[in-house]
Design a protein around this motif. Structure first.
Motif, PDB file in Angstrom:
ATOM      1  N   ASN A   1       0.979  -1.190  -0.054  1.00  0.00           N
ATOM      2  CA  ASN A   1      -0.248   0.002  -0.136  1.00  0.00           C
ATOM      3  C   ASN A   1       1.067   1.298   0.027  1.00  0.00           C
ATOM      4  OD1 ASN A   1      -1.724   2.188   0.585  1.00  0.00           O
ATOM      5  ND2 ASN A   1      -2.263   1.451   2.458  1.00  0.00           N
ATOM      6  N   GLN A   2       1.060   1.863  -1.219  1.00  0.00           N
ATOM      7  CA  GLN A   2       1.889   3.140  -1.299  1.00  0.00           C
ATOM      8  C   GLN A   2       1.549   4.377  -0.290  1.00  0.00           C
ATOM      9  OE1 GLN A   2       0.330   4.232  -5.429  1.00  0.00           O
ATOM     10  NE2 GLN A   2       1.368   5.810  -4.889  1.00  0.00           N
ATOM     11  N   PHE A   3       0.373   4.149   0.090  1.00  0.00           N
ATOM     12  CA  PHE A   3      -0.232   5.350   1.283  1.00  0.00           C
ATOM     13  C   PHE A   3      -0.148   4.890   2.665  1.00  0.00           C
ATOM     14  CE2 PHE A   3      -2.219   6.068  -3.085  1.00  0.00           C
ATOM     15  CZ  PHE A   3      -1.357   7.604  -3.283  1.00  0.00           C
ATOM     16  N   ALA A   4       0.481   3.751   2.992  1.00  0.00           N
ATOM     17  CA  ALA A   4       0.845   3.388   4.330  1.00  0.00           C
ATOM     18  C   ALA A   4       1.215   4.095   5.303  1.00  0.00           C
ATOM     19  CB  ALA A   4       1.235   1.800   4.238  1.00  0.00           C
ATOM     20  N   VAL A   5       0.984   4.157   6.407  1.00  0.00           N
ATOM     21  CA  VAL A   5       1.902   4.920   7.562  1.00  0.00           C
ATOM     22  C   VAL A   5       2.274   3.912   8.588  1.00  0.00           C
ATOM     23  CG1 VAL A   5       1.895   6.780   9.107  1.00  0.00           C
ATOM     24  CG2 VAL A   5       1.132   7.147   6.984  1.00  0.00           C
ATOM     25  N   THR A   6       3.444   3.892   9.043  1.00  0.00           N
ATOM     26  CA  THR A   6       3.860   3.045  10.102  1.00  0.00           C
ATOM     27  C   THR A   6       3.538   3.640  11.443  1.00  0.00           C
ATOM     28  OG1 THR A   6       6.190   3.835  10.271  1.00  0.00           O
ATOM     29  CG2 THR A   6       5.723   2.049   8.624  1.00  0.00           C
ATOM     30  N   ASP A   7       3.657   2.789  12.664  1.00  0.00           N
ATOM     31  CA  ASP A   7       3.118   3.382  13.708  1.00  0.00           C
ATOM     32  C   ASP A   7       4.466   4.317  14.294  1.00  0.00           C
ATOM     33  OD1 ASP A   7       0.898   2.078  13.831  1.00  0.00           O
ATOM     34  OD2 ASP A   7       1.696   0.262  14.928  1.00  0.00           O
ATOM     35  N   CYS A   8       5.518   4.242  13.639  1.00  0.00           N
ATOM     36  CA  CYS A   8       6.560   5.063  13.870  1.00  0.00           C
ATOM     37  C   CYS A   8       6.729   6.410  13.055  1.00  0.00           C
ATOM     38  CB  CYS A   8       7.982   4.367  14.073  1.00  0.00           C
ATOM     39  SG  CYS A   8       8.324   3.499  15.488  1.00  0.00           S
ATOM     40  N   GLY A   9       5.916   6.432  11.991  1.00  0.00           N
ATOM     41  CA  GLY A   9       5.972   7.801  11.214  1.00  0.00           C
ATOM     42  C   GLY A   9       6.445   7.420  10.206  1.00  0.00           C
ATOM     43  N   GLY A  10       6.945   6.258   9.644  1.00  0.00           N
ATOM     44  CA  GLY A  10       7.415   6.014   8.313  1.00  0.00           C
ATOM     45  C   GLY A  10       6.494   5.925   7.297  1.00  0.00           C
TER      46      GLY A  10
ATOM     47  N   ARG B   1      -1.049  12.190  13.076  1.00  0.00           N
ATOM     48  CA  ARG B   1      -1.515  13.339  12.462  1.00  0.00           C
ATOM     49  C   ARG B   1      -1.204  13.101  10.820  1.00  0.00           C
ATOM     50  NH1 ARG B   1       1.956  15.575  16.265  1.00  0.00           N
ATOM     51  NH2 ARG B   1       3.621  15.916  14.757  1.00  0.00           N
ATOM     52  N   LEU B   2      -0.417  12.318  10.440  1.00  0.00           N
ATOM     53  CA  LEU B   2      -0.057  12.051   9.072  1.00  0.00           C
ATOM     54  C   LEU B   2      -1.287  11.198   8.518  1.00  0.00           C
ATOM     55  CD1 LEU B   2       1.343  12.156   6.195  1.00  0.00           C
ATOM     56  CD2 LEU B   2       2.781  10.145   7.160  1.00  0.00           C
ATOM     57  N   LYS B   3      -1.820  10.289   9.451  1.00  0.00           N
ATOM     58  CA  LYS B   3      -2.882   9.230   8.817  1.00  0.00           C
ATOM     59  C   LYS B   3      -4.149  10.196   8.685  1.00  0.00           C
ATOM     60  CE  LYS B   3      -1.278   5.157  11.020  1.00  0.00           C
ATOM     61  NZ  LYS B   3      -1.286   4.177  12.265  1.00  0.00           N
ATOM     62  N   THR B   4      -4.254  11.057   9.623  1.00  0.00           N
ATOM     63  CA  THR B   4      -5.464  12.113   9.370  1.00  0.00           C
ATOM     64  C   THR B   4      -5.470  12.866   8.412  1.00  0.00           C
ATOM     65  OG1 THR B   4      -5.736  11.884  12.052  1.00  0.00           O
ATOM     66  CG2 THR B   4      -7.017  13.862  11.111  1.00  0.00           C
ATOM     67  N   ALA B   5      -4.197  13.302   8.081  1.00  0.00           N
ATOM     68  CA  ALA B   5      -4.003  14.522   7.047  1.00  0.00           C
ATOM     69  C   ALA B   5      -4.329  13.991   5.882  1.00  0.00           C
ATOM     70  CB  ALA B   5      -2.572  14.973   7.096  1.00  0.00           C
ATOM     71  N   VAL B   6      -4.055  12.772   5.550  1.00  0.00           N
ATOM     72  CA  VAL B   6      -4.544  11.867   4.316  1.00  0.00           C
ATOM     73  C   VAL B   6      -5.980  11.597   4.000  1.00  0.00           C
ATOM     74  CG1 VAL B   6      -1.962  11.365   3.830  1.00  0.00           C
ATOM     75  CG2 VAL B   6      -3.728   9.753   4.979  1.00  0.00           C
ATOM     76  N   GLN B   7      -6.792  11.463   4.969  1.00  0.00           N
ATOM     77  CA  GLN B   7      -7.888  10.965   4.982  1.00  0.00           C
ATOM     78  C   GLN B   7      -8.788  11.746   3.821  1.00  0.00           C
ATOM     79  OE1 GLN B   7      -9.748  10.502   8.953  1.00  0.00           O
ATOM     80  NE2 GLN B   7      -8.604   8.813   9.483  1.00  0.00           N
ATOM     81  N   GLY B   8      -9.433  11.184   3.149  1.00  0.00           N
ATOM     82  CA  GLY B   8     -10.379  12.046   2.293  1.00  0.00           C
ATOM     83  C   GLY B   8      -9.608  12.647   1.065  1.00  0.00           C
ATOM     84  N   LYS B   9      -8.489  12.435   0.741  1.00  0.00           N
ATOM     85  CA  LYS B   9      -7.479  13.289  -0.129  1.00  0.00           C
ATOM     86  C   LYS B   9      -7.509  12.239  -1.156  1.00  0.00           C
ATOM     87  CE  LYS B   9      -5.130  16.978   2.109  1.00  0.00           C
ATOM     88  NZ  LYS B   9      -5.954  16.817   3.434  1.00  0.00           N
ATOM     89  N   SER B  10      -7.203  12.646  -2.504  1.00  0.00           N
ATOM     90  CA  SER B  10      -6.949  12.044  -3.616  1.00  0.00           C
ATOM     91  C   SER B  10      -5.427  11.408  -3.750  1.00  0.00           C
ATOM     92  CB  SER B  10      -7.195  13.017  -5.160  1.00  0.00           C
ATOM     93  OG  SER B  10      -6.147  13.866  -5.190  1.00  0.00           O
ATOM     94  N   ASP B  11      -5.153  10.305  -4.782  1.00  0.00           N
ATOM     95  CA  ASP B  11      -3.941  10.083  -4.582  1.00  0.00           C
ATOM     96  C   ASP B  11      -2.941  11.139  -5.073  1.00  0.00           C
ATOM     97  OD1 ASP B  11      -5.243   7.664  -4.011  1.00  0.00           O
ATOM     98  OD2 ASP B  11      -4.700   6.696  -6.080  1.00  0.00           O
ATOM     99  N   THR B  12      -3.184  11.994  -5.865  1.00  0.00           N
ATOM    100  CA  THR B  12      -2.424  13.065  -6.278  1.00  0.00           C
ATOM    101  C   THR B  12      -2.110  14.032  -5.245  1.00  0.00           C
ATOM    102  OG1 THR B  12      -3.006  12.976  -8.343  1.00  0.00           O
ATOM    103  CG2 THR B  12      -2.073  15.216  -7.540  1.00  0.00           C
ATOM    104  N   GLU B  13      -3.255  14.192  -4.248  1.00  0.00           N
ATOM    105  CA  GLU B  13      -3.041  15.194  -3.011  1.00  0.00           C
ATOM    106  C   GLU B  13      -2.321  14.744  -1.951  1.00  0.00           C
ATOM    107  OE1 GLU B  13      -7.474  17.659  -3.224  1.00  0.00           O
ATOM    108  OE2 GLU B  13      -7.418  15.624  -2.250  1.00  0.00           O
ATOM    109  N   LYS B  14      -2.375  13.188  -2.023  1.00  0.00           N
ATOM    110  CA  LYS B  14      -1.600  12.690  -0.908  1.00  0.00           C
ATOM    111  C   LYS B  14      -0.065  12.651  -1.369  1.00  0.00           C
ATOM    112  CE  LYS B  14      -4.997   9.304   0.298  1.00  0.00           C
ATOM    113  NZ  LYS B  14      -5.547   7.924   0.282  1.00  0.00           N
ATOM    114  N   ILE B  15       0.419  12.759  -2.700  1.00  0.00           N
ATOM    115  CA  ILE B  15       1.592  12.472  -2.991  1.00  0.00           C
ATOM    116  C   ILE B  15       2.280  13.983  -2.805  1.00  0.00           C
ATOM    117  CG2 ILE B  15       3.265  12.358  -4.966  1.00  0.00           C
ATOM    118  CD1 ILE B  15       1.212   9.949  -5.588  1.00  0.00           C
ATOM    119  N   THR B  16       1.389  14.934  -3.241  1.00  0.00           N
ATOM    120  CA  THR B  16       1.696  16.375  -3.044  1.00  0.00           C
ATOM    121  C   THR B  16       2.080  16.705  -1.447  1.00  0.00           C
ATOM    122  OG1 THR B  16       0.352  16.952  -4.763  1.00  0.00           O
ATOM    123  CG2 THR B  16       1.095  18.808  -3.282  1.00  0.00           C
TER     124      THR B  16
END
Length: 357
Positions: free
Chosen positions: A217-226, A262-277
């Motif tokens: 999953n290219q949009f995964a976030v690890t528990d340590c912030g990776g 915070r990162l997991k919350t920030a990407v919620q609801g965003k498009s793939d392009t917005e997440k990469i930006t």
């Protein structure tokens, strides 16, 4: 019995003989094929282990130590010979060295009789490989070895390892095999293969990291912030690509669960392009380029000690300093939080599983 009956009986007997001969031929051919298939698999494993041991030895300088994972072919022998002897004696059993090793310091992987060169895979050494001043004799099974280069010899000792602690269940094997099949179908898998080869990085280790960090999953976030397909920490991203956009412009090299949330919350609801930006670690190509550069750096830093490499990859340099304060993993593994221990065990399990396949 009339003539016709006799002819029928002869035909029946002849048919039975032909059938038995065919069955024998099938059984023999099947046995040969099985022996050829599995035998060649084991010889490839033996040769691969010797090549990996050669690479491990080549990373050392006098006074250095590193790990070596001995895992296959199970049931074969891993043993050393000394230039001044022509045999290795263990528990009263004398094993004569292969002719290739006469007059040399050698380490060999043998199936049965080391004198039969085709059953032995050997590496000449510039000095003998010893364990407590004795020649080495081990029956191969997943074992973590600690190798130290001394002035007169290489010293080998056994170490507990998160990479050999536990195997995976049949269900986990099926899930991983499906993941691996899917991963190999991705266009970026060739990048993984090519960079593993060119950078001399274990492809199996990279795949294990991808599986545990993100399951592709290219949009995964690890528990340590990776973040990303390989869980790249902010510091790794900035250190290896100063221009990379990282969420909150972070550059820490530690385990920060609050940042991860915070990162997991920030990407919620965003498009793939917005997440990469928002964070370029979510771009697969950028992520892989950073990850390989970082893994190569850590591999060189820890001299192929994969446990320390995985530890810093997951929770950063601060984590290593806080819990270890040393580059010898045995000295600090008991201090690690359960979450980090479980992460490392999982990476080790799937790494080892691939090597044994």
């Amino acid at each position: 019995m009339n003539k016709k009956g006799a002819e029928e009986l002869l035909k029946t007997i002849f048919g039975l003989i032909i059938g038995i001969l065919c069955l024998i031929a099938i059984v023999y051919t099947g046995g040969v094929l099985i022996e050829t298939f599995f035998g060649s698999g084991q010889t490839l494993q033996a040769n691969g282990q010797i090549e990996r041991f050669k690479e491990t030895i080549n990373t050392l300088e006098e006074g250095d130590s590193t790990y070596f994972l001995l895992y296959a072919p199970e049931g074969w022998k891993f043993l050393s010979f000394k230039s001044t002897y022509n045999s290795n004696e263990v528990s009263g059993k004398i094993i004569t060295e292969p002719s290739y090793c006469f007059g040399k310091n050698c380490v060999c992987i043998c199936k049965n009789n080391c004198q039969k060169d085709k059953k032995a895979y050997c590496l000449p050494l510039d000095k003998p490989l010893l364990s407590k001043e004795n020649l080495v004799f081990l029956e191969i099974k997943p074992t973590n070895l600690w190798v130290t280069e001394n002035k007169e010899s290489y010293e080998l000792s056994l170490r507990n390892s998160y990479f050999t602690l536990s195997s995976i269940s049949d269900t986990e094997k099926k899930e991983f095999d499906l993941f691996l099949e899917s991963l190999k179908s991705q266009s970026y898998f060739k990048t993984i293969e090519d960079k593993s080869y060119s950078d001399k990085i274990s492809k199996e280790l990279v795949i294990a990291l991808i599986y545990v960090d993100s399951k592709s999953n290219q949009f995964a976030v690890t528990d340590c912030g990776g973040a990303g397909i390989v869980g790249v920490l902010p510091h790794s991203a900035k250190f290896n690509n100063a221009q990379a956009t990282v969420f909150e412009d972070a550059s820490f090299s530690a385990c920060k669960s609050d940042y991860a949330e915070r990162l997991k919350t920030a990407v919620q609801g965003k498009s793939d392009t917005e997440k990469i930006t928002l964070d370029e670690r979510f771009n697969i190509n950028t992520n892989l380029n950073i990850a390989f550069t970082e893994i190569k750096r850590l591999q060189d830093k820890y001299k192929q000690n994969y446990e320390m490499l995985v530890l810093e990859h997951y929770c950063g340099e601060e984590c290593v300093e806080n819990y270890c304060g040393t580059w010898e993993f045995n000295a600090c593994q008991s201090e690690l939080p359960t979450e980090i221990k479980n992460y490392m065990i999982n990476v080790g399990r799937y790494y080892t599983y691939q090597l044994k396949r």
